[in-house]
Design an enzyme around this catalytic site. Sequence first.
Site, mmCIF file in Angstrom:
data_model
loop_
_atom_site.group_PDB
_atom_site.id
_atom_site.type_symbol
_atom_site.label_atom_id
_atom_site.label_comp_id
_atom_site.label_asym_id
_atom_site.label_seq_id
_atom_site.Cartn_x
_atom_site.Cartn_y
_atom_site.Cartn_z
ATOM 1 N N GLY A 286 56.241 30.123 14.375
ATOM 2 C CA GLY A 286 55.598 28.474 14.181
ATOM 3 C C GLY A 286 55.136 28.372 12.218
ATOM 4 O O GLY A 286 55.304 27.435 11.570
ATOM 5 N N GLY B 297 52.304 34.923 25.100
ATOM 6 C CA GLY B 297 53.325 33.918 24.066
ATOM 7 C C GLY B 297 52.937 33.156 23.285
ATOM 8 O O GLY B 297 52.469 32.584 23.166
ATOM 9 N N GLU B 298 53.784 32.910 22.278
ATOM 10 C CA GLU B 298 54.047 31.711 22.347
ATOM 11 C C GLU B 298 54.064 31.212 22.477
ATOM 12 O O GLU B 298 55.609 30.204 22.454
ATOM 13 C CB GLU B 298 54.686 31.868 20.346
ATOM 14 C CG GLU B 298 55.054 30.812 19.062
ATOM 15 C CD GLU B 298 55.503 31.603 17.833
ATOM 16 O OE1 GLU B 298 55.281 30.495 17.339
ATOM 17 O OE2 GLU B 298 55.371 32.314 17.831
ATOM 18 N N GLY B 299 53.506 29.359 22.120
ATOM 19 C CA GLY B 299 53.955 28.483 22.904
ATOM 20 C C GLY B 299 52.154 27.912 23.975
ATOM 21 O O GLY B 299 51.763 27.655 24.110
#
Length: 677
Positions: free
Chosen positions: A500, A549-551
């Site tokens: 992101g 984890g991303e998010g």
Amino acid sequence: MSVEGWNTVLVLGGIRSGKSEFAESLVADAPTVRYVATAAAADPEDTEWATRLAAHRARRPGSWTTEETADDPRRLADVLASAGPNETMLVDDLGGWVTVLLDPAHQPADDVATITELADAVRASEARIVLVSPEVGLSLVPTTPLGRAFADALGAANRAVADACDAVALVVAGQPVWLKPSAPVPPVDVPARAVPVDGVDGVAPAAATLPADGPLPEVLTPTVPPAPPTATGTTWTTSTMALPVIATGLVIQPGMELPMPDEYAGPQAVQRLGTLDLPGAGLGVLERVVEFAAATQGTSTPTPWTDVRVLLLHGDHTGGVAAGAPVGESTRLARQARAGRGTLARLAAENGAGLQVVDAPPAAPIEHGPALDADTVESALRYGWRLAEEAAEAGVRLLVLGACGAGAEAAAAAVLVATAGAEAPTVLGRVHTADGEIDDAAWMVRCATIRDALHRTRRSPRDAKDILAELGGGDVAVACGVLLGATARRVPVLLDGPVGLAAGMVARDLAGQARHWCLLVDHGGHPAVRLAADVLGLTPLLDLRLDLGEGANALAALPLLRSVLALAGSLPVHPYHGGPDDEPTDTTPTDTTPTGDAATAPADGDVAATTAPTAPAPGLARTDLPADSDAAPAAAGAGADDVTPEFAEPTPAGPGPTTTAPADAGPEPDPSGRRAG
């Protein structure tokens, strides 16, 4: 409810159409609602009508207050005009209001002028207002003069109020249809679970190119806990820019003029926080949440984000950037999310957020050649833009960007090295094996791969699309398109990972406004995120160093962000700044002549009991202190029948001692002059 400047809504509908229930759902997320009842008192013998009114009252939450205007129809305009910007009002309904207006008891009256006054009050009011009214224009013309007068007056009122409102909805058989703005919003089919594709347990095959007008991925809705109540089928986000990028096939190019958040609403929201009845030092660094939400929602009293969607980008990278990544792990995570399992899906369900798993084009090894060709980059950018457009049309008020591709972190680091001028070892995070051990050999391979890719592209252009093609890959390109599309539709985005932030670096070169719609929740201890955040001017809100984890990191913190916004929107103004006093003092003059034992001189140490100060001590400006903190109580030794106590200790709510404190046991003034918190 107040998003994109829409503060006033008129809800029309026939009898038993569901218009009142729909109007109530529009204000369900407001902390308090002022319900304005317009109908006159019912005939006590009309039990059926009394039952209807009772059903209306039973649906109202306990936090709502009710105000009636049946005695004077003209007062409705005054009530709406005097409402403050922090208030939410529901008027139900204009049919009852017109009935009272035409009542002979209120005649003679200028009906046209009264309706005009009401429309002007709606147009000028700073409050959030939802008005309910019957739609009688579709029925036959009444056969009686009184019936025709009612239909004409109500039709004129509906037209005038509809013109004054920002939005108008018509409810037919429980289904809302938006008449204003005129652009129809297509309903979104949201299945509960993903359907298997090509017989591979819900995993759609990755494609090298993304269709320009093909179907978007399915949105998974949470099952537990249920999502907070929202207006079904409504959208509070509309297109604000004349940028037909998707519709006309124009390319996404540098220098696009996208909207900026409201430059006044954010500072006004922070200034308003200083007037609230907040104890201590207030919200601290979380004031930035209120400022960001206010600027992106365009109001100084932002509301908590209710309709949230998570976009999980699944795009694998091959070659050296994926060194150390377990084979098939990213595909397993994507399949797990589609099935509603795993950390990300669970956090999304706990937050009532939708989850959309997006397959991005796979990237070729960057040490040997470009990750994508130019056409795939264009397709990925448009695909991401479409994802944001569809979310906005579905009423989503907040996007959370996540990624789970193999080698995605290293590819994002390569983008940051190319855009920020950093060295690969300083932005590459440690590589962990499936057992949690650190894999230094894989980390060195990734460093060497980024070095070789930068050497290969040393003479290549450093434009945004060139970086996406040479180094970024499909997931970064789709994420970049999401940020641009969300900016165009005024939808804020939560970031918390390398993909992101890398997309934010590229989106900055295409439209500098995009970074102002992004909020960085936590840097997660990742060096690439810290670097990109510093360049983009995004300060992480938290330092939890989550590594879910991303998010997932952003979803873990989302309840805290919502709580802060709910607190900032529901707390009253402090009495020092003119807010309500929880303990009103008795202003009735009393006889101060001492009688009986009170006329005798007090004992040593009781001087304060007979001498009342004429003015409060310096610095003591609180008006909600007990009466005995700034006024003289009765003299010690007076009988219980001689003095009426002005303050009574409340009964404890739980177990514990119930002894009432003495009447003169009020709080001592603080010599420092600070108000009590």
